[in-house]
Scaffold this motif. Sequence first.
Motif, PDB file in Angstrom:
ATOM      1  N   GLU A 173      74.244  89.208  33.645  1.00  0.00           N
ATOM      2  CA  GLU A 173      75.572  89.704  33.282  1.00  0.00           C
ATOM      3  C   GLU A 173      75.856  90.954  34.100  1.00  0.00           C
ATOM      4  O   GLU A 173      75.030  91.873  34.130  1.00  0.00           O
ATOM      5  CB  GLU A 173      75.579  90.021  31.788  1.00  0.00           C
ATOM      6  CG  GLU A 173      76.962  90.238  31.239  1.00  0.00           C
ATOM      7  CD  GLU A 173      76.906  90.519  29.743  1.00  0.00           C
ATOM      8  OE1 GLU A 173      76.430  89.670  28.978  1.00  0.00           O
ATOM      9  OE2 GLU A 173      77.328  91.626  29.362  1.00  0.00           O
ATOM     10  N   THR A 174      77.001  90.983  34.778  1.00  0.00           N
ATOM     11  CA  THR A 174      77.341  92.138  35.606  1.00  0.00           C
ATOM     12  C   THR A 174      78.796  92.525  35.374  1.00  0.00           C
ATOM     13  O   THR A 174      79.561  91.762  34.782  1.00  0.00           O
ATOM     14  CB  THR A 174      77.186  91.835  37.119  1.00  0.00           C
ATOM     15  OG1 THR A 174      77.630  90.515  37.369  1.00  0.00           O
ATOM     16  CG2 THR A 174      75.779  91.980  37.589  1.00  0.00           C
ATOM     17  N   ALA A 175      79.164  93.684  35.885  1.00  0.00           N
ATOM     18  CA  ALA A 175      80.581  94.080  35.848  1.00  0.00           C
ATOM     19  C   ALA A 175      81.208  93.667  37.176  1.00  0.00           C
ATOM     20  O   ALA A 175      80.661  93.955  38.244  1.00  0.00           O
ATOM     21  CB  ALA A 175      80.689  95.588  35.654  1.00  0.00           C
ATOM     22  N   VAL A 176      82.310  92.937  37.091  1.00  0.00           N
ATOM     23  CA  VAL A 176      83.025  92.508  38.301  1.00  0.00           C
ATOM     24  C   VAL A 176      84.499  92.869  38.110  1.00  0.00           C
ATOM     25  O   VAL A 176      84.951  93.108  36.984  1.00  0.00           O
ATOM     26  CB  VAL A 176      82.881  90.986  38.556  1.00  0.00           C
ATOM     27  CG1 VAL A 176      81.425  90.562  38.641  1.00  0.00           C
ATOM     28  CG2 VAL A 176      83.601  90.187  37.481  1.00  0.00           C
ATOM     29  N   PRO A 177      85.280  92.891  39.186  1.00  0.00           N
ATOM     30  CA  PRO A 177      86.702  93.183  39.020  1.00  0.00           C
ATOM     31  C   PRO A 177      87.379  92.112  38.163  1.00  0.00           C
ATOM     32  O   PRO A 177      87.093  90.927  38.312  1.00  0.00           O
ATOM     33  CB  PRO A 177      87.240  93.143  40.462  1.00  0.00           C
ATOM     34  CG  PRO A 177      86.040  93.318  41.338  1.00  0.00           C
ATOM     35  CD  PRO A 177      84.884  92.727  40.599  1.00  0.00           C
ATOM     36  N   ALA A 178      88.235  92.535  37.248  1.00  0.00           N
ATOM     37  CA  ALA A 178      88.986  91.561  36.435  1.00  0.00           C
ATOM     38  C   ALA A 178      89.966  90.826  37.343  1.00  0.00           C
ATOM     39  O   ALA A 178      90.495  91.412  38.292  1.00  0.00           O
ATOM     40  CB  ALA A 178      89.731  92.288  35.324  1.00  0.00           C
ATOM     41  N   PRO A 179      90.177  89.518  37.083  1.00  0.00           N
ATOM     42  CA  PRO A 179      91.071  88.766  37.963  1.00  0.00           C
ATOM     43  C   PRO A 179      92.534  89.171  37.788  1.00  0.00           C
ATOM     44  O   PRO A 179      92.952  89.565  36.695  1.00  0.00           O
ATOM     45  CB  PRO A 179      90.864  87.320  37.513  1.00  0.00           C
ATOM     46  CG  PRO A 179      90.395  87.418  36.111  1.00  0.00           C
ATOM     47  CD  PRO A 179      89.631  88.699  35.981  1.00  0.00           C
ATOM     48  N   VAL A 180      93.253  89.064  38.859  1.00  0.00           N
ATOM     49  CA  VAL A 180      94.706  89.309  38.825  1.00  0.00           C
ATOM     50  C   VAL A 180      95.375  87.965  39.115  1.00  0.00           C
ATOM     51  O   VAL A 180      95.160  87.403  40.191  1.00  0.00           O
ATOM     52  CB  VAL A 180      95.121  90.350  39.895  1.00  0.00           C
ATOM     53  CG1 VAL A 180      96.635  90.542  39.884  1.00  0.00           C
ATOM     54  CG2 VAL A 180      94.369  91.652  39.670  1.00  0.00           C
ATOM     55  N   PRO A 181      96.122  87.421  38.145  1.00  0.00           N
ATOM     56  CA  PRO A 181      96.683  86.085  38.365  1.00  0.00           C
ATOM     57  C   PRO A 181      97.699  86.070  39.499  1.00  0.00           C
ATOM     58  O   PRO A 181      98.512  86.991  39.627  1.00  0.00           O
ATOM     59  CB  PRO A 181      97.348  85.750  37.022  1.00  0.00           C
ATOM     60  CG  PRO A 181      97.502  87.044  36.308  1.00  0.00           C
ATOM     61  CD  PRO A 181      96.454  87.973  36.819  1.00  0.00           C
ATOM     62  N   GLY A 182      97.610  85.031  40.332  1.00  0.00           N
ATOM     63  CA  GLY A 182      98.574  84.862  41.416  1.00  0.00           C
ATOM     64  C   GLY A 182      99.767  84.041  40.947  1.00  0.00           C
ATOM     65  O   GLY A 182      99.850  83.688  39.763  1.00  0.00           O
ATOM     66  N   PRO A 183     100.663  83.706  41.858  1.00  0.00           N
ATOM     67  CA  PRO A 183     101.834  82.901  41.491  1.00  0.00           C
ATOM     68  C   PRO A 183     101.396  81.556  40.900  1.00  0.00           C
ATOM     69  O   PRO A 183     100.493  80.914  41.430  1.00  0.00           O
ATOM     70  CB  PRO A 183     102.552  82.681  42.836  1.00  0.00           C
ATOM     71  CG  PRO A 183     102.006  83.715  43.760  1.00  0.00           C
ATOM     72  CD  PRO A 183     100.634  84.049  43.292  1.00  0.00           C
ATOM     73  N   GLY A 184     102.006  81.184  39.779  1.00  0.00           N
ATOM     74  CA  GLY A 184     101.677  79.899  39.156  1.00  0.00           C
ATOM     75  C   GLY A 184     100.401  79.938  38.331  1.00  0.00           C
ATOM     76  O   GLY A 184      99.982  78.912  37.783  1.00  0.00           O
ATOM     77  N   GLU A 185      99.770  81.103  38.256  1.00  0.00           N
ATOM     78  CA  GLU A 185      98.516  81.193  37.496  1.00  0.00           C
ATOM     79  C   GLU A 185      98.725  81.867  36.141  1.00  0.00           C
ATOM     80  O   GLU A 185      99.684  82.626  35.940  1.00  0.00           O
ATOM     81  CB  GLU A 185      97.466  81.982  38.287  1.00  0.00           C
ATOM     82  CG  GLU A 185      96.882  81.198  39.452  1.00  0.00           C
ATOM     83  CD  GLU A 185      95.667  81.888  40.066  1.00  0.00           C
ATOM     84  OE1 GLU A 185      94.830  81.162  40.619  1.00  0.00           O
ATOM     85  OE2 GLU A 185      95.561  83.131  39.993  1.00  0.00           O
ATOM     86  N   VAL A 186      97.778  81.575  35.255  1.00  0.00           N
ATOM     87  CA  VAL A 186      97.784  82.132  33.900  1.00  0.00           C
ATOM     88  C   VAL A 186      96.484  82.914  33.736  1.00  0.00           C
ATOM     89  O   VAL A 186      95.422  82.448  34.152  1.00  0.00           O
ATOM     90  CB  VAL A 186      97.827  80.973  32.872  1.00  0.00           C
ATOM     91  CG1 VAL A 186      97.656  81.485  31.453  1.00  0.00           C
ATOM     92  CG2 VAL A 186      99.109  80.171  33.010  1.00  0.00           C
ATOM     93  N   LEU A 187      96.572  84.090  33.134  1.00  0.00           N
ATOM     94  CA  LEU A 187      95.346  84.833  32.851  1.00  0.00           C
ATOM     95  C   LEU A 187      94.880  84.479  31.445  1.00  0.00           C
ATOM     96  O   LEU A 187      95.646  84.603  30.477  1.00  0.00           O
ATOM     97  CB  LEU A 187      95.578  86.341  32.971  1.00  0.00           C
ATOM     98  CG  LEU A 187      94.306  87.176  32.810  1.00  0.00           C
ATOM     99  CD1 LEU A 187      93.329  86.923  33.966  1.00  0.00           C
ATOM    100  CD2 LEU A 187      94.622  88.669  32.715  1.00  0.00           C
ATOM    101  N   VAL A 188      93.636  84.026  31.359  1.00  0.00           N
ATOM    102  CA  VAL A 188      93.084  83.568  30.079  1.00  0.00           C
ATOM    103  C   VAL A 188      91.910  84.455  29.690  1.00  0.00           C
ATOM    104  O   VAL A 188      91.039  84.758  30.521  1.00  0.00           O
ATOM    105  CB  VAL A 188      92.609  82.095  30.190  1.00  0.00           C
ATOM    106  CG1 VAL A 188      91.984  81.634  28.883  1.00  0.00           C
ATOM    107  CG2 VAL A 188      93.763  81.187  30.590  1.00  0.00           C
ATOM    108  N   ARG A 189      91.902  84.862  28.423  1.00  0.00           N
ATOM    109  CA  ARG A 189      90.719  85.540  27.878  1.00  0.00           C
ATOM    110  C   ARG A 189      89.783  84.440  27.388  1.00  0.00           C
ATOM    111  O   ARG A 189      90.125  83.684  26.467  1.00  0.00           O
ATOM    112  CB  ARG A 189      91.130  86.445  26.713  1.00  0.00           C
ATOM    113  CG  ARG A 189      89.977  87.141  26.039  1.00  0.00           C
ATOM    114  CD  ARG A 189      90.494  87.987  24.872  1.00  0.00           C
ATOM    115  NE  ARG A 189      89.403  88.644  24.195  1.00  0.00           N
ATOM    116  CZ  ARG A 189      88.622  88.061  23.279  1.00  0.00           C
ATOM    117  NH1 ARG A 189      88.839  86.820  22.912  1.00  0.00           N
ATOM    118  NH2 ARG A 189      87.639  88.737  22.723  1.00  0.00           N
ATOM    119  N   VAL A 190      88.624  84.303  28.038  1.00  0.00           N
ATOM    120  CA  VAL A 190      87.742  83.172  27.761  1.00  0.00           C
ATOM    121  C   VAL A 190      87.081  83.345  26.388  1.00  0.00           C
ATOM    122  O   VAL A 190      86.567  84.423  26.062  1.00  0.00           O
ATOM    123  CB  VAL A 190      86.653  83.052  28.856  1.00  0.00           C
ATOM    124  CG1 VAL A 190      85.753  81.850  28.595  1.00  0.00           C
ATOM    125  CG2 VAL A 190      87.294  82.944  30.247  1.00  0.00           C
TER     126      VAL A 190
END
Length: 314
Positions: free
Chosen positions: A22-39
């Motif tokens: 388990e590591t810390a990585v940059p949180a994703p930034v949704p692009g056009p047409g994308e949805v950000l989901v909390r898994v």
Amino acid sequence: MPSTSMRAITYDRYGPPEVLRETAVPAPVPGPGEVLVRVRALSVNGGELAMRSGKLFPFSGKRFPKRIGVDLVGEVVEPGTSRFTVGDLVWGGGRRMGTAAEYYAIAADRLDRVHSGLDPAQAASLLAGITAITALRDKARLKPGERLLIRGATGGVGFVATQLGKAMGAHVTGLASAKNLELARELGADVALDYREPGHLGKFDVILDTVGKDLREFRRMLTPRGRMVAIAFDLDHPVRTLGYVAAHSLRATRWVRGFSGNPKADLLADLSRWVDAGLVRPLVDTVFPLGAIADAHRALEEGGVRGKVVVEVS
Ligand SMILES: NC(=O)c1ccc[n+]([C@@H]2O[C@H](COP(=O)([O-])OP(=O)(O)OC[C@H]3O[C@@H](n4cnc5c(N)ncnc54)[C@H](OP(=O)(O)O)[C@@H]3O)[C@@H](O)[C@H]2O)c1
């Protein structure tokens, strides 16, 4: 709203489950047409174990760090311009690995709302159903009354395929490990046999192979109009498996075809309909927290899993 970093599972080299951390990585930034989901949950797939171990490196390459996790169930955080709203519980699968994380940005057309009263772990256990539907309905075009053989009838893909095959009116023979034969029958197999000592199997109109080995021998069991859908690699000879499938895929009869899973909203909606109709039910073997994903991989690797090993993200 996520902060700029998040927890995710990565690995820096191929190897045993311990390489996952388990590591810390940059949180994703949704692009056009994308949805950000909390898994909230994801399932552990046989193919991911092969990928992590390095046995598929001709296809997965040597660039590290790598992420892991191909499917997800979670809540919509940023719907963008999609048909979803904040808080919707959705399921789907990404193009890139990396759903073993707190957040994942995914194309809206690879998601659908979860219904049928499934909780996140149950929903995650069913996501390999997309593969089962594609294999039996879309590729093999399984018909009522046909004889279907499923190699791996109680595994991640197989436990849904067994239910689906029965619901589609086929006569289902399931090959599973000895301890899971009763389960294969409960799932709908008319005949359940120990794959280590199957005896004489006879002929089949459709074979779904989730194992990858001995394809040549199993192809001989096809009826003259038979079809075999082979979704797994022989991990000792992955390139050879690909060659064998390609060489037999264009035959008019007794063909062998593979495909790469592609979760789309319409397939997810079809899966929901099978579930709503009570014809396909979830089966969660064990749930592990994200930080124990190595244990989840180990559990699947040890074999004998009934349905799906699921990882929950809290
Ligand atoms: N192409 C695609 O789109 C796609 C999608 C999903 C999965 N896959 C591939 O399909 C394969 C299976 O994935 P999965 O997630 O279902 O894995 P899984 O959950 O590990 O299931 C595999 C099942 O096969 C059984 N098995 C092992 N050896 C067998 C044999 N010789 N004969 C019959 N059954 C045998 C296992 O039984 P025991 O553990 O009880 O021994 C287990 O139930 C993987 O290789 C994966 O990469 C491909």
